[in-house]
Design an enzyme around this catalytic site. Structure first.
Site, PDB file in Angstrom:
ATOM      1  N   LEU A 169       1.063  -1.125  -0.020  1.00  0.00           N
ATOM      2  CA  LEU A 169      -0.062   0.084  -0.092  1.00  0.00           C
ATOM      3  C   LEU A 169       0.817   1.231   0.045  1.00  0.00           C
ATOM      4  O   LEU A 169       2.068   1.206   0.865  1.00  0.00           O
ATOM      5  CB  LEU A 169      -1.003   0.049   1.191  1.00  0.00           C
ATOM      6  N   ASP A 170       0.401   2.215  -0.803  1.00  0.00           N
ATOM      7  CA  ASP A 170       1.229   3.340  -0.722  1.00  0.00           C
ATOM      8  C   ASP A 170       1.463   3.938   0.629  1.00  0.00           C
ATOM      9  O   ASP A 170       0.849   3.826   1.520  1.00  0.00           O
ATOM     10  CB  ASP A 170       0.552   4.534  -1.720  1.00  0.00           C
ATOM     11  N   TYR A 171       2.696   4.954   0.672  1.00  0.00           N
ATOM     12  CA  TYR A 171       2.978   5.517   1.895  1.00  0.00           C
ATOM     13  C   TYR A 171       1.698   6.226   2.445  1.00  0.00           C
ATOM     14  O   TYR A 171       1.393   6.138   3.598  1.00  0.00           O
ATOM     15  CB  TYR A 171       4.145   6.601   1.564  1.00  0.00           C
TER      16      TYR A 171
ATOM     17  N   THR B 145      -1.384   5.685   1.727  1.00  0.00           N
ATOM     18  CA  THR B 145      -2.562   4.916   1.908  1.00  0.00           C
ATOM     19  C   THR B 145      -2.630   4.060   3.134  1.00  0.00           C
ATOM     20  O   THR B 145      -1.731   3.604   3.407  1.00  0.00           O
ATOM     21  CB  THR B 145      -2.694   4.075   0.649  1.00  0.00           C
TER      22      THR B 145
END
Length: 244
Positions: free
Chosen positions: A102-104, A106
């Site tokens: 998961l993105d930073y 998100t």
């Protein structure tokens, strides 16, 4: 007998691609001998060392984390930022790694394990494991825009697979909306790029579900171990595409 790079990946030491790189660089030994051949096969009786460290057979573990925003989905970070595995360090001694990422910025449901085969089944698009996100977007998507996402939309790295998309609420005056989207791919920043492609960039993103799993009352930064039954069902889902 299994390929050497596959055994290293399944042990949670590195991804299969990284394992191949380690082999080519001469950093892997089998029974005391350096091996640089990618086709090498090994058995359970072989002793494997990676960077001088013997590969130990760990008990397989499976965790569900409510990933907070501002944490990296990685085992280490060269910029010194907090990673998801830092959350587990005091209580989990196995070498776990995130299943996908998961993105930073998100938040939401992220699985972690030391089981490379399980991770592969959960992340490879061919197994079509659904991941559901709630996206708060800037602007209100048009019906045509949502249909583009549903059919699959062209991004710089190719067209996306069809997605399930619905708009759960919107405010025309404030120029914002909340959408739910389910995909089974896992490209880099995919959901954000999909909404950007229809002119409604994501302001906030959270993964709510992974297959049949949800966050179940966890708070950001909290985690729980998956039950044996949940792990079994996830494997069945990957292998058959359905669970009874």
């Amino acid at each position: 007998m299994e390929r050497l790079q596959k055994v290293i990946a399944y042990a949670g030491i590195a991804s299969r691609r990284k394992a191949e790189q380690l082999i080519l660089e001469g950093k892997v030994k089998v029974n005391g001998q350096v091996v640089k051949e990618l086709g090498t096969k090994v058995s359970n009786s072989d002793t494997i060392e990676v960077n001088g460290v013997k590969l130990e057979k760990e008990d397989k573990v499976y965790f569900l984390l409510y990933k907070p925003r501002g944490v990296i989905s990685a085992v280490t970070d060269d910029k010194g930022r907090k990673t998801v595995t830092d959350i587990f360090k005091k209580h989990v001694h196995q070498r776990i790694f995130p299943v996908g990422r998961l993105d930073y910025d998100t938040s939401g449901l992220l699985l972690l394990t030391n089981d490379g085969e399980f991770s592969y089944q959960m992340t490879h698009p061919k197994f079509k494991i659904d991941k559901t996100y709630i996206a708060r977007v800037k602007g209100v998507p048009t019906i045509d825009g949502l249909k583009k996402l549903q059919r699959g939309i062209k991004l710089e790295d190719g067209k996306t697979a069809p997605a399930k998309v619905s708009m759960t609420s919107f405010d025309e005056k404030a120029g914002k909306a909340i959408c739910e989207i389910t995909i089974h791919e896992g490209r880099n920043r995919q959901v954000r790029r999909m909404f950007e492609a229809i002119g409604t960039p994501v302001v906030k993103l959270k993964r709510e579900r992974f297959a049949f799993l949800d966050l179940g009352g966890l708070m950001p930064g909290e985690y729980r171990e998956l039950t044996k039954h949940e792990v079994k069902l996830l494997r069945v889902l990957a292998e058959t595409g359905k669970i009874d």
